[in-house]
Design a protein around this motif. Structure first.
Motif, short mmCIF file in Angstrom:
data_model
loop_
_atom_site.label_atom_id
_atom_site.label_comp_id
_atom_site.label_asym_id
_atom_site.label_seq_id
_atom_site.Cartn_x
_atom_site.Cartn_y
_atom_site.Cartn_z
N SER A 1 6.78 33.25 34.57
CA SER A 1 6.89 33.03 33.13
C SER A 1 8.22 33.52 32.57
CB SER A 1 5.73 33.69 32.39
OG SER A 1 5.82 35.09 32.45
N GLU A 2 8.84 34.49 33.24
CA GLU A 2 10.15 34.98 32.82
C GLU A 2 11.29 34.16 33.42
OE1 GLU A 2 10.06 39.08 34.00
OE2 GLU A 2 8.44 39.56 32.61
N GLY A 3 10.97 33.15 34.20
CA GLY A 3 11.99 32.28 34.79
C GLY A 3 12.69 32.87 36.00
N LYS A 4 12.14 33.93 36.58
CA LYS A 4 12.77 34.58 37.73
C LYS A 4 12.39 33.92 39.06
CE LYS A 4 12.87 39.08 35.45
NZ LYS A 4 12.31 40.44 35.46
N ALA A 5 11.35 33.11 39.03
CA ALA A 5 10.87 32.49 40.27
C ALA A 5 10.06 31.24 39.93
CB ALA A 5 10.01 33.47 41.06
N GLU A 6 9.81 30.46 40.99
CA GLU A 6 8.98 29.26 40.85
C GLU A 6 7.63 29.51 41.50
OE1 GLU A 6 12.01 28.06 38.99
OE2 GLU A 6 12.53 28.77 40.95
N GLY B 1 2.13 35.83 46.72
CA GLY B 1 1.33 37.04 46.68
C GLY B 1 -0.12 36.70 46.87
N SER B 2 -0.88 37.65 47.35
CA SER B 2 -2.31 37.44 47.54
C SER B 2 -3.02 38.78 47.62
CB SER B 2 -2.57 36.66 48.82
OG SER B 2 -2.33 37.47 49.95
N LYS C 1 1.91 40.09 38.92
CA LYS C 1 3.31 40.18 39.34
C LYS C 1 3.91 38.78 39.50
CE LYS C 1 2.94 44.56 41.84
NZ LYS C 1 3.04 45.20 43.16
N VAL C 2 3.19 37.89 40.16
CA VAL C 2 3.70 36.53 40.37
C VAL C 2 3.80 35.79 39.03
CG1 VAL C 2 3.22 34.28 41.40
CG2 VAL C 2 2.88 36.35 42.75
N ILE D 1 9.89 30.33 56.28
CA ILE D 1 10.97 30.80 57.15
C ILE D 1 11.47 29.65 58.01
CG2 ILE D 1 11.50 32.28 59.13
CD1 ILE D 1 9.57 34.37 57.78
N GLY D 2 10.56 28.87 58.56
CA GLY D 2 10.94 27.71 59.37
C GLY D 2 11.72 26.68 58.59
N GLU D 3 11.44 26.57 57.31
CA GLU D 3 12.15 25.63 56.43
C GLU D 3 13.43 26.23 55.87
OE1 GLU D 3 11.25 22.30 55.50
OE2 GLU D 3 10.03 22.62 57.31
N LYS D 4 13.70 27.50 56.23
CA LYS D 4 14.87 28.22 55.71
C LYS D 4 14.86 28.25 54.17
CE LYS D 4 17.79 27.40 59.71
NZ LYS D 4 16.97 26.67 60.63
N THR D 5 13.68 28.51 53.63
CA THR D 5 13.48 28.56 52.19
C THR D 5 13.39 30.00 51.74
OG1 THR D 5 12.32 26.46 52.23
CG2 THR D 5 11.94 27.87 50.32
N GLU D 6 14.16 30.33 50.71
CA GLU D 6 14.16 31.69 50.19
C GLU D 6 12.83 31.98 49.48
OE1 GLU D 6 16.98 34.57 47.45
OE2 GLU D 6 17.40 32.43 47.54
N PHE D 7 12.27 33.13 49.75
CA PHE D 7 11.04 33.53 49.08
C PHE D 7 10.95 35.05 49.07
CE2 PHE D 7 9.87 33.58 53.50
CZ PHE D 7 8.98 34.65 53.63
N GLU D 8 10.06 35.54 48.23
CA GLU D 8 9.79 36.97 48.21
C GLU D 8 8.28 37.15 48.27
OE1 GLU D 8 10.31 40.95 45.44
OE2 GLU D 8 11.38 39.13 44.90
N ASP D 9 7.83 38.01 49.17
CA ASP D 9 6.42 38.35 49.29
C ASP D 9 6.17 39.62 48.48
OD1 ASP D 9 3.87 39.08 50.02
OD2 ASP D 9 4.30 39.22 52.16
#
Length: 69
Positions: free
Chosen positions: A64-69, A16-17, A58-59, A33-41
């Motif tokens: 902190s809730e363990g939903k993402a890195e 996010g930014s 949001k990030v 995307i090129g690395e085929k890495t899952e992410f959410e913007d």
């Protein structure tokens, strides 16, 4: 992006930014995307003036809730 190790493992990356980081965020998305890495913007989705705390919270909350890195 030179000298970057491959991303491995099963995890979710959130990015996010505000408007100031929008162009860099878009470059990072292309890399992931090129690395085929899952992410959410989580935003911002447009290059117009926004308040960065809205996206930082949001990030940080998801991490902190363990939903993402």
């Amino acid at each position: 992006m030179a000298n970057i190790l491959p991303i491995r493992g099963n995890f979710m990356i959130l990015i996010g930014s505000d408007h100031g980081g929008f162009d860099l965020k878009e470059k990072i998305k292309k890399f992931l995307i090129g690395e085929k890495t899952e992410f959410e913007d989580i935003g911002t989705k447009i290059n117009e003036s926004v308040d960065y705390p809205d996206y930082g919270i949001k990030v940080a909350s998801a991490v902190s809730e363990g939903k993402a890195e």
